[in-house]
Design an enzyme around this catalytic site. Sequence first.
Site, PDB file in Angstrom:
ATOM      1  N   HIS A  44       0.836  -1.207   0.000  1.00 28.06           N
ATOM      2  CA  HIS A  44       0.000   0.000   0.000  1.00 28.06           C
ATOM      3  C   HIS A  44       0.873   1.262   0.000  1.00 28.06           C
ATOM      4  O   HIS A  44       0.728   2.138  -0.856  1.00 28.06           O
ATOM      5  CB  HIS A  44      -0.912  -0.019   1.234  1.00 28.06           C
ATOM      6  CG  HIS A  44      -1.731   1.222   1.400  1.00 28.06           C
ATOM      7  ND1 HIS A  44      -3.046   1.291   1.039  1.00 28.06           N
ATOM      8  CD2 HIS A  44      -1.409   2.450   1.883  1.00 28.06           C
ATOM      9  CE1 HIS A  44      -3.507   2.510   1.279  1.00 28.06           C
ATOM     10  NE2 HIS A  44      -2.529   3.225   1.803  1.00 28.06           N
ATOM     11  N   GLU A  45       1.784   1.334   0.954  1.00 34.57           N
ATOM     12  CA  GLU A  45       2.616   2.538   1.059  1.00 34.57           C
ATOM     13  C   GLU A  45       3.511   2.688  -0.164  1.00 34.57           C
ATOM     14  O   GLU A  45       3.785   3.805  -0.614  1.00 34.57           O
ATOM     15  CB  GLU A  45       3.449   2.511   2.344  1.00 34.57           C
ATOM     16  CG  GLU A  45       2.618   2.505   3.635  1.00 34.57           C
ATOM     17  CD  GLU A  45       1.614   3.646   3.723  1.00 34.57           C
ATOM     18  OE1 GLU A  45       1.838   4.702   3.110  1.00 34.57           O
ATOM     19  OE2 GLU A  45       0.580   3.471   4.397  1.00 34.57           O
ATOM     20  N   HIS A  52       1.790   4.591  -2.832  1.00 35.81           N
ATOM     21  CA  HIS A  52       1.937   6.053  -2.729  1.00 35.81           C
ATOM     22  C   HIS A  52       3.278   6.484  -3.325  1.00 35.81           C
ATOM     23  O   HIS A  52       3.367   7.490  -4.028  1.00 35.81           O
ATOM     24  CB  HIS A  52       1.897   6.492  -1.262  1.00 35.81           C
ATOM     25  CG  HIS A  52       0.534   6.437  -0.630  1.00 35.81           C
ATOM     26  ND1 HIS A  52      -0.568   7.056  -1.159  1.00 35.81           N
ATOM     27  CD2 HIS A  52       0.105   5.844   0.519  1.00 35.81           C
ATOM     28  CE1 HIS A  52      -1.625   6.855  -0.370  1.00 35.81           C
ATOM     29  NE2 HIS A  52      -1.242   6.114   0.650  1.00 35.81           N
ATOM     30  N   HIS A  64       3.110   6.468  -6.994  1.00 31.40           N
ATOM     31  CA  HIS A  64       2.343   7.635  -7.446  1.00 31.40           C
ATOM     32  C   HIS A  64       3.282   8.837  -7.594  1.00 31.40           C
ATOM     33  O   HIS A  64       3.205   9.588  -8.559  1.00 31.40           O
ATOM     34  CB  HIS A  64       1.239   7.916  -6.417  1.00 31.40           C
ATOM     35  CG  HIS A  64       0.140   8.813  -6.900  1.00 31.40           C
ATOM     36  ND1 HIS A  64      -0.869   9.244  -6.075  1.00 31.40           N
ATOM     37  CD2 HIS A  64      -0.119   9.385  -8.104  1.00 31.40           C
ATOM     38  CE1 HIS A  64      -1.697  10.022  -6.764  1.00 31.40           C
ATOM     39  NE2 HIS A  64      -1.264  10.120  -7.998  1.00 31.40           N
TER      40      HIS A  64
END
Length: 706
Positions: A494-495, A498, A501
């Site tokens: 998940h992290e 980011h 992104h």
Amino acid sequence: MRRRTFLAASTATATAAFLPPAALAQAGNPLLEPWRGPFGGVPAFDKVRVADLKPALEAAMAEELREIDAIAGAGAAPTFANTLEALEKTGEALDRVRTVYGVWTGTLSTPEVRAIDKEMSPRMAAHGDAILQNARLFERIDAVYRQRGSLKLTPEQDRVLWLRWNSFVRNGAKLSPQAKARVAEINKELAQAFTAFSQNLLHDETERDLFLGAGDLAGLPADVRAGMAAQAQGKGRPGEFVIVNTRSSVDPVLTYAERRDLREKVWKTFYSRGDNGDAYDNNRLISRILKLRAERAKLFGYPTHAHWRLADNSMAETPDAAMALMMRVWPAAVARVKEEVAEMQAIADKEGAGIRIAPWDYRFYAEKVRVARYDLDMNAVKPYLQLEKLREGMFWAAGQLYGFSFHPVTVPVQHPDVRVWEVKRGARHVGLWYFDPYARAGKRSGAWMNAYRPQHRLGAAATTTIVSNNSNFVKGPPGAPVLISWDDAETMFHEFGHALHGLNSNVTYPSVSGTRVFRDYVEFPSMVNESWLRTPEVLNRFALHHETGQPIPADLVAKIEKAATFRQGFDVTEFLASALIDMKLHLAGDADIDPDAFERAELAKLGMPAELPMRHRTPQFGHVFSSDGYSAGYYSYLWAEVIALDAVEAFREAPGGLYDKGVAQRLHDNVMSVGNAIHPRDGYRKFRGRDPDVKAYLKDKGFPTG
Ligand SMILES: [Zn+2]
């Protein structure tokens, strides 16, 4: 896919009149120097002295105000270049200092750092407001905005102009001087109320320890007992066991403790935080905060705080849209709770427990259902989840999707545990990824991503990004592999989503770069990235037993998949109850609100099941009342998860599945690389060919999709 924190909520609301001191002589303060070295310069983490932080922040704020004054007071007629583009270039020194400041407050905190933080946080918030309330500056922005039809701007310039103009207008740039003064008063009172709320909550979380003896711990796993013992020892009571009144301490007790009276006591203490009718009670503060927010929204020209927060500032756009999505999911979640409760009650009856399932029984009996129905022992999964192997797996998947490769490099770091990789696409340098995996004193809990420097193409040479991932794994002995839980592995992916992104960002202007997107959109790329952990391609190559090197057995993976919808009634309902109450409180206008009565009445209207609580009851809802942060915005997690699961469905529908090159390219082109340079609604439509559909979310939870 779980809700996780991403970045600390902004507290940029204080507007106390703060005038920064005249620029101090800063010779010799390395924090104010440009970043030097390879890759377009890197943070000089090796030269940081805590004593330099405050003077560096002060000098950098003063410098930004000088830059802003120069733009606002320019003689030439306002243009996009001399106003908007010039604004994009301001505050570079402050950005650099804040990066270092954020690393120290978040991962290397000491009493000295905390004292600086307490002093400087409100001053930095006021600094931001001073810029937003600069009337001469707004006049120039507004002049450019009014000519925008004839300026032949690129789509990204047009968006940057609109976002900047909008942020000034949303925060009162067009108000009369009297109204502006009132807004400033409201913001100041709110900032004080937020601090009081947080301190009350902190009191109830840190001053309500429950000490136990070894005889009280029936059912608790050995690692939980060991943690409780270590904490008791740290509190000067060796030989005892302590339950601290925080979620991480309370959850295992509610899940495993066989003593029902203990579960009840722990549950009641935890869900009464901020609501004990004593000096630390938050109810009156909440009433006041709601009043002030309602008044401010009216001054801004919106019917309620919820309307103000969402308009032109979210993908949902309106409270109605957010409410509609929540109420689409709510009945299915509540229906699932009823099924879950019935299944748990049957187990309790069979055991002859002689009880009716109460909120303090939910996790305990749900765990029994999990073991009985799914035969899944998460402790059997752990030996296959080596931190470093999974990191290689994340790299590999990012290579497949985005063409990235990762190369270890040596640059200055803030702590010996931090490692850095250069990210490349082919031969081209893309950015740097800093990884700070281990828990230590002074590091805040949880996992998160930070951008140390955003990608952009302003200035002589293009600027590449620097991003970081931070987590709190327990460091093993030297040379031993660090094993993590399935949950932690999902969090890592998940992290890293980011981070990707940020790394994929390909825009011109820093204000729209990478993760600088709307709150209800920012969790979408990160939630999407969780999906690649579960692919056989990653598991077979990287989920390898730490002793035998064998990949995780297929039947164990199948059990994990099968158990994925376990307890989703509980998880979704407790979340939605909080999100719905948040929205309803902020749609109530300037009515006098007794939070306790409001919460009870509204939950009754919604048909909230009696067997579980809201995830955050109103008197302890820090997301909403310790800053404006997630106020009328807690729905964002649902919004983003719906989009994420709909996006994963696009991969599943494609010939190449989760590694389909075409879908990956569309995700890159319309989501991962564009930051906030286009409206997220338009970006998503280009990626998917339509708006997000809630069906994939409902399917993922095991809810009916009809
Ligand atoms: Zn996140």
